[in-house]
Write a protein that holds these residues in place. Sequence first.
Motif, PDB file in Angstrom:
ATOM      1  N   HIS A   5       0.836  -1.199   0.000  1.00  0.00           N
ATOM      2  CA  HIS A   5       0.000   0.000   0.000  1.00  0.00           C
ATOM      3  C   HIS A   5       0.873   1.252   0.000  1.00  0.00           C
ATOM      4  O   HIS A   5       0.662   2.179  -0.798  1.00  0.00           O
ATOM      5  CB  HIS A   5      -0.915  -0.029   1.229  1.00  0.00           C
ATOM      6  N   ALA A   6       1.857   1.288   0.872  1.00  0.00           N
ATOM      7  CA  ALA A   6       2.752   2.444   0.959  1.00  0.00           C
ATOM      8  C   ALA A   6       3.522   2.641  -0.346  1.00  0.00           C
ATOM      9  O   ALA A   6       3.710   3.783  -0.797  1.00  0.00           O
ATOM     10  CB  ALA A   6       3.712   2.273   2.134  1.00  0.00           C
ATOM     11  N   ARG A  48      -8.202   6.775 -13.747  1.00  0.00           N
ATOM     12  CA  ARG A  48      -7.149   5.758 -13.768  1.00  0.00           C
ATOM     13  C   ARG A  48      -6.290   5.850 -12.508  1.00  0.00           C
ATOM     14  O   ARG A  48      -5.919   4.847 -11.920  1.00  0.00           O
ATOM     15  CB  ARG A  48      -6.256   5.912 -15.007  1.00  0.00           C
ATOM     16  N   TYR A  49      -5.963   7.075 -12.098  1.00  0.00           N
ATOM     17  CA  TYR A  49      -5.193   7.280 -10.875  1.00  0.00           C
ATOM     18  C   TYR A  49      -5.948   6.708  -9.671  1.00  0.00           C
ATOM     19  O   TYR A  49      -5.384   5.993  -8.852  1.00  0.00           O
ATOM     20  CB  TYR A  49      -4.919   8.774 -10.677  1.00  0.00           C
ATOM     21  N   THR A  50      -7.235   7.003  -9.585  1.00  0.00           N
ATOM     22  CA  THR A  50      -8.055   6.512  -8.478  1.00  0.00           C
ATOM     23  C   THR A  50      -8.105   4.988  -8.469  1.00  0.00           C
ATOM     24  O   THR A  50      -8.022   4.360  -7.413  1.00  0.00           O
ATOM     25  CB  THR A  50      -9.474   7.096  -8.564  1.00  0.00           C
ATOM     26  N   ALA A  51      -8.213   4.374  -9.633  1.00  0.00           N
ATOM     27  CA  ALA A  51      -8.267   2.913  -9.726  1.00  0.00           C
ATOM     28  C   ALA A  51      -6.931   2.267  -9.389  1.00  0.00           C
ATOM     29  O   ALA A  51      -6.867   1.083  -9.069  1.00  0.00           O
ATOM     30  CB  ALA A  51      -8.699   2.491 -11.128  1.00  0.00           C
ATOM     31  N   ALA A  52      -5.858   3.054  -9.438  1.00  0.00           N
ATOM     32  CA  ALA A  52      -4.519   2.529  -9.158  1.00  0.00           C
ATOM     33  C   ALA A  52      -4.099   2.761  -7.706  1.00  0.00           C
ATOM     34  O   ALA A  52      -2.957   2.510  -7.336  1.00  0.00           O
ATOM     35  CB  ALA A  52      -3.499   3.167 -10.104  1.00  0.00           C
ATOM     36  N   THR A  53      -5.005   3.267  -6.885  1.00  0.00           N
ATOM     37  CA  THR A  53      -4.738   3.467  -5.467  1.00  0.00           C
ATOM     38  C   THR A  53      -5.834   2.756  -4.676  1.00  0.00           C
ATOM     39  O   THR A  53      -6.859   2.405  -5.227  1.00  0.00           O
ATOM     40  CB  THR A  53      -4.702   4.968  -5.122  1.00  0.00           C
ATOM     41  N   VAL A  61      -5.657  -3.726  -2.391  1.00  0.00           N
ATOM     42  CA  VAL A  61      -4.266  -3.454  -2.781  1.00  0.00           C
ATOM     43  C   VAL A  61      -3.884  -4.297  -3.990  1.00  0.00           C
ATOM     44  O   VAL A  61      -3.244  -3.807  -4.919  1.00  0.00           O
ATOM     45  CB  VAL A  61      -3.302  -3.674  -1.597  1.00  0.00           C
ATOM     46  N   ARG A  62      -4.293  -5.560  -4.006  1.00  0.00           N
ATOM     47  CA  ARG A  62      -3.988  -6.412  -5.164  1.00  0.00           C
ATOM     48  C   ARG A  62      -4.633  -5.865  -6.435  1.00  0.00           C
ATOM     49  O   ARG A  62      -4.016  -5.795  -7.488  1.00  0.00           O
ATOM     50  CB  ARG A  62      -4.448  -7.839  -4.906  1.00  0.00           C
ATOM     51  N   THR A  63      -5.894  -5.480  -6.344  1.00  0.00           N
ATOM     52  CA  THR A  63      -6.583  -4.910  -7.498  1.00  0.00           C
ATOM     53  C   THR A  63      -5.918  -3.615  -7.935  1.00  0.00           C
ATOM     54  O   THR A  63      -5.693  -3.389  -9.128  1.00  0.00           O
ATOM     55  CB  THR A  63      -8.074  -4.673  -7.178  1.00  0.00           C
ATOM     56  N   ALA A  64      -5.598  -2.756  -6.981  1.00  0.00           N
ATOM     57  CA  ALA A  64      -4.940  -1.494  -7.309  1.00  0.00           C
ATOM     58  C   ALA A  64      -3.583  -1.734  -7.954  1.00  0.00           C
ATOM     59  O   ALA A  64      -3.204  -1.021  -8.892  1.00  0.00           O
ATOM     60  CB  ALA A  64      -4.781  -0.639  -6.046  1.00  0.00           C
ATOM     61  N   ALA A  65      -2.841  -2.729  -7.490  1.00  0.00           N
ATOM     62  CA  ALA A  65      -1.533  -3.037  -8.081  1.00  0.00           C
ATOM     63  C   ALA A  65      -1.691  -3.454  -9.540  1.00  0.00           C
ATOM     64  O   ALA A  65      -0.936  -3.002 -10.407  1.00  0.00           O
ATOM     65  CB  ALA A  65      -0.832  -4.131  -7.286  1.00  0.00           C
ATOM     66  N   ASN A  67      -4.259  -2.699 -11.538  1.00  0.00           N
ATOM     67  CA  ASN A  67      -4.707  -1.513 -12.267  1.00  0.00           C
ATOM     68  C   ASN A  67      -3.556  -0.539 -12.490  1.00  0.00           C
ATOM     69  O   ASN A  67      -3.414   0.039 -13.566  1.00  0.00           O
ATOM     70  CB  ASN A  67      -5.830  -0.796 -11.507  1.00  0.00           C
ATOM     71  N   SER A  68      -2.757  -0.365 -11.459  1.00  0.00           N
ATOM     72  CA  SER A  68      -1.619   0.531 -11.536  1.00  0.00           C
ATOM     73  C   SER A  68      -0.630   0.071 -12.596  1.00  0.00           C
ATOM     74  O   SER A  68      -0.140   0.874 -13.400  1.00  0.00           O
ATOM     75  CB  SER A  68      -0.928   0.606 -10.171  1.00  0.00           C
ATOM     76  N   TRP A  69      -0.342  -1.213 -12.616  1.00  0.00           N
ATOM     77  CA  TRP A  69       0.603  -1.739 -13.592  1.00  0.00           C
ATOM     78  C   TRP A  69       0.064  -1.563 -15.013  1.00  0.00           C
ATOM     79  O   TRP A  69       0.796  -1.174 -15.917  1.00  0.00           O
ATOM     80  CB  TRP A  69       0.939  -3.197 -13.312  1.00  0.00           C
ATOM     81  N   GLN A  70      -1.213  -1.811 -15.215  1.00  0.00           N
ATOM     82  CA  GLN A  70      -1.802  -1.644 -16.547  1.00  0.00           C
ATOM     83  C   GLN A  70      -1.702  -0.190 -16.996  1.00  0.00           C
ATOM     84  O   GLN A  70      -1.347   0.099 -18.132  1.00  0.00           O
ATOM     85  CB  GLN A  70      -3.262  -2.113 -16.555  1.00  0.00           C
ATOM     86  N   TRP A  71      -2.010   0.732 -16.094  1.00  0.00           N
ATOM     87  CA  TRP A  71      -1.928   2.150 -16.446  1.00  0.00           C
ATOM     88  C   TRP A  71      -0.482   2.549 -16.720  1.00  0.00           C
ATOM     89  O   TRP A  71      -0.204   3.277 -17.680  1.00  0.00           O
ATOM     90  CB  TRP A  71      -2.552   3.007 -15.350  1.00  0.00           C
ATOM     91  N   SER A  72       0.451   2.052 -15.915  1.00  0.00           N
ATOM     92  CA  SER A  72       1.870   2.351 -16.144  1.00  0.00           C
ATOM     93  C   SER A  72       2.308   1.872 -17.523  1.00  0.00           C
ATOM     94  O   SER A  72       3.042   2.568 -18.233  1.00  0.00           O
ATOM     95  CB  SER A  72       2.751   1.687 -15.077  1.00  0.00           C
ATOM     96  N   ARG A  73       1.872   0.679 -17.894  1.00  0.00           N
ATOM     97  CA  ARG A  73       2.224   0.153 -19.225  1.00  0.00           C
ATOM     98  C   ARG A  73       1.645   1.034 -20.325  1.00  0.00           C
ATOM     99  O   ARG A  73       2.312   1.309 -21.325  1.00  0.00           O
ATOM    100  CB  ARG A  73       1.717  -1.269 -19.379  1.00  0.00           C
ATOM    101  N   GLU A  74       0.428   1.473 -20.160  1.00  0.00           N
ATOM    102  CA  GLU A  74      -0.192   2.318 -21.179  1.00  0.00           C
ATOM    103  C   GLU A  74       0.495   3.679 -21.265  1.00  0.00           C
ATOM    104  O   GLU A  74       0.756   4.178 -22.368  1.00  0.00           O
ATOM    105  CB  GLU A  74      -1.679   2.468 -20.901  1.00  0.00           C
TER     106      GLU A  74
END
Length: 105
Positions: A5-6, A48-53, A61-65, A67-74
Amino acid sequence: MARAHALLHGVVAPQQLRLCRPLRDSTAHWLTPSRALEQDVPAADVDRYTAATAAARAGEVRTAARNSWQWSRELSAEAAGRWAVRVPRRLHEQIAELLAANRPG
């Protein structure tokens, strides 16, 4: 979960926003990328930011991770296309595979 999370909130999310802002021609708050985010970038990026936190709960946290990775790739693919930089595709695929393999259930 607390460490994940941190990491998402303190390291990953700010870097995503620092990449997102120049891609959206919004660099006024680049040093503090969350500042005035809702006014400075399109609503789709705020979503997208909200979905990644997430809250510090395992499933969230698993879902956000993921989502975060998908957004980072995009974002990185968009940056690569705009600024002609190389993206380590195989590494990206390996990380995505690890995140997918760690889904509960």
